[in-house]
Design an enzyme around this catalytic site. Structure first.
Site, short mmCIF file in Angstrom:
data_model
loop_
_atom_site.label_atom_id
_atom_site.label_comp_id
_atom_site.label_asym_id
_atom_site.label_seq_id
_atom_site.Cartn_x
_atom_site.Cartn_y
_atom_site.Cartn_z
N HIS A 44 0.83 -1.20 0.00
CA HIS A 44 0.00 0.00 0.00
C HIS A 44 0.87 1.26 0.00
CE1 HIS A 44 -3.68 -2.32 1.71
NE2 HIS A 44 -3.69 -2.27 0.40
N HIS A 77 -0.44 -8.76 1.03
CA HIS A 77 -1.50 -8.87 2.06
C HIS A 77 -2.18 -10.23 2.08
CE1 HIS A 77 -1.10 -4.66 0.69
NE2 HIS A 77 -0.93 -4.49 1.98
N HIS A 127 -10.08 -4.37 5.11
CA HIS A 127 -8.66 -4.43 4.75
C HIS A 127 -8.38 -5.74 4.01
CE1 HIS A 127 -4.29 -4.72 5.13
NE2 HIS A 127 -4.30 -3.40 5.26
N GLU A 129 -5.89 -7.75 3.90
CA GLU A 129 -5.36 -8.86 4.70
C GLU A 129 -6.50 -9.54 5.46
OE1 GLU A 129 -2.04 -7.99 7.40
OE2 GLU A 129 -2.87 -9.51 8.74
N CYS A 197 2.98 -8.09 13.60
CA CYS A 197 4.31 -8.52 13.17
C CYS A 197 5.42 -7.68 13.81
CB CYS A 197 4.40 -8.48 11.65
SG CYS A 197 4.61 -6.82 11.01
N SER A 269 5.63 0.29 4.12
CA SER A 269 5.58 0.23 2.65
C SER A 269 6.13 1.50 1.99
CB SER A 269 4.14 -0.03 2.19
OG SER A 269 3.23 0.77 2.90
S1 SF4 Z 1 6.54 -7.84 7.80
FE1 SF4 Z 1 4.62 -7.14 8.76
S2 SF4 Z 1 4.13 -5.15 7.82
FE2 SF4 Z 1 5.65 -6.17 6.55
S3 SF4 Z 1 4.45 -7.19 4.97
FE3 SF4 Z 1 4.85 -8.68 6.60
S4 SF4 Z 1 3.10 -8.56 7.95
FE4 SF4 Z 1 3.05 -6.73 6.64
#
Ligand code: SF4
Length: 322
Positions: A44, A77, A127, A129, A197, A269
């Site tokens: 994104h 995603h 979203h 994801e 994450c 991103s």
């Molecule tokens: S590391 Fe985290 S923010 Fe980056 S793409 Fe993977 S889940 Fe998304």
């Protein structure tokens, strides 16, 4: 008064999942004739998308916009199994750029569904994801985005409930919602490790540090980027006036009035060159000192899908040894 100090959050910008997704598209561009199709935005960020469009990538909302047999890349995603089925039925050459940490959440949902549990997903309605994750167990997953929704959610058997989380939530907000769910469902099963994450957590920790010292925080990121929006919110909650901007052109000089210290960060991103353009802008306005404020060292890397990496290495070798 113009700013005299710039505080740069570290870590900021690209995470391992975004690095991997961008590498996947670059490899596909090397390997296959254009256009290459990508379902949804690969990540994104407006600048990333525009640069790929210029190089022959076509972004589509759904697979029915992709010609039969063409190359189709799934974004970072993730997608639901239904999308994978559609791709197979259309004989598309699929390259999957789903972040491994999103895949981890999908696997948890599959496991909880196999165990016959109701699954509560903490995340944001609409979203990509979230849509992909919910598609792993249609009918078994309830989405909860607020404390109120956590108080109200109903499940068939309150003794058999599991919870998973969108990877890019605000850490503190998610904790509050999770506490409500734990109170309501004392036998709530949680995944063995955090779903939010590492990159989301680290960037939020870093922006907190700069927001405690800076009057204004500028967050580079697009408005549809969940983790970038969370960074702005976290900065504001830590006491700064915070603004989400796609690039330097969106800065309103009035925001900086009276701010001796300006913090800068970027969502997972957003490319680093956008940060450097903002730094140059602030320096032009008199900021003399640039201080990087590090919350944690990051050394995470994800490798591209092995078949793609092999094909790409083979092609590179062919070029080297004609
Ligand atoms: S590391 Fe985290 S923010 Fe980056 S793409 Fe993977 S889940 Fe998304």
């Amino acid at each position: 008064m113009n700013p005299s100090t710039i505080l740069l959050a570290k870590p900021r910008g690209f995470c391992a999942g975004v690095d991997r997704a961008i590498a996947v598209v670059n490899m596909a561009l090397d390997l296959y004739p254009r256009p290459i199709y990508v379902r949804k935005e690969i990540v994104h960020n407006r600048h990333v998308i525009e640069s790929f469009v210029q190089r022959g990538v076509v972004f589509v909302s759904e697979l029915d916009e992709v010609p039969d047999g063409a190359v189709a890349i799934f974004s970072a995603h993730g997608v639901s199994p239904e999308v994978r089925r559609q791709a197979a039925a259309r004989n598309l050459k699929v390259i999957d750029a789903t972040c491994p940490l999103v895949t981890k959440v999908h696997l948890e949902v599959q496991r909880f569904a196999r165990e016959g549990r109701s699954i509560i997903l903490i995340g944001h309605q609409g979203h990509e994801e979230v849509i992909g994750t919910m598609g792993e167990a249609p009918g078994c997953v309830k989405l909860v985005g607020t404390v109120e929704e956590a108080e109200a959610v109903q499940v068939p058997d309150p003794e058999r409930v599991a919870v998973t989380t969108q990877t890019t939530l605000g850490v503190d907000d998610a904790k509050v919602i999770l506490n409500v769910l734990r109170r309501r469902f004392p036998k709530l099963v949680t995944p063995p490790s955090e779903d939010i994450c590492y990159a989301t957590q680290n960037r939020q920790n870093a922006v907190k540090l700069i927001a405690q010292r800076a009057a204004v925080v500028l967050v580079l990121g697009s408005h549809n980027s969940s983790n970038s929006r969370r960074l702005r919110e976290v900065a504001e909650a830590a006491g700064a006036r915070a603004f989400l901007i796609d690039d330097v052109a969106e800065i309103d000089p009035a925001w900086l009035e009276g701010a001796a210290c300006v913090g800068v960060t970027a969502g997972a991103s957003a490319p680093e060159y956008l940060v450097q353009q903002v730094v140059a802008y602030l320096q032009k306005r008199g900021a003399g000192k640039v201080e990087e404020v590090e919350a944690v060292e990051e050394h995470v890397e994800f490798v591209p899908p092995p078949e793609l990496a092999r094909a790409h290495a083979g092609r590179t070798l062919e070029e080297a040894v004609p």
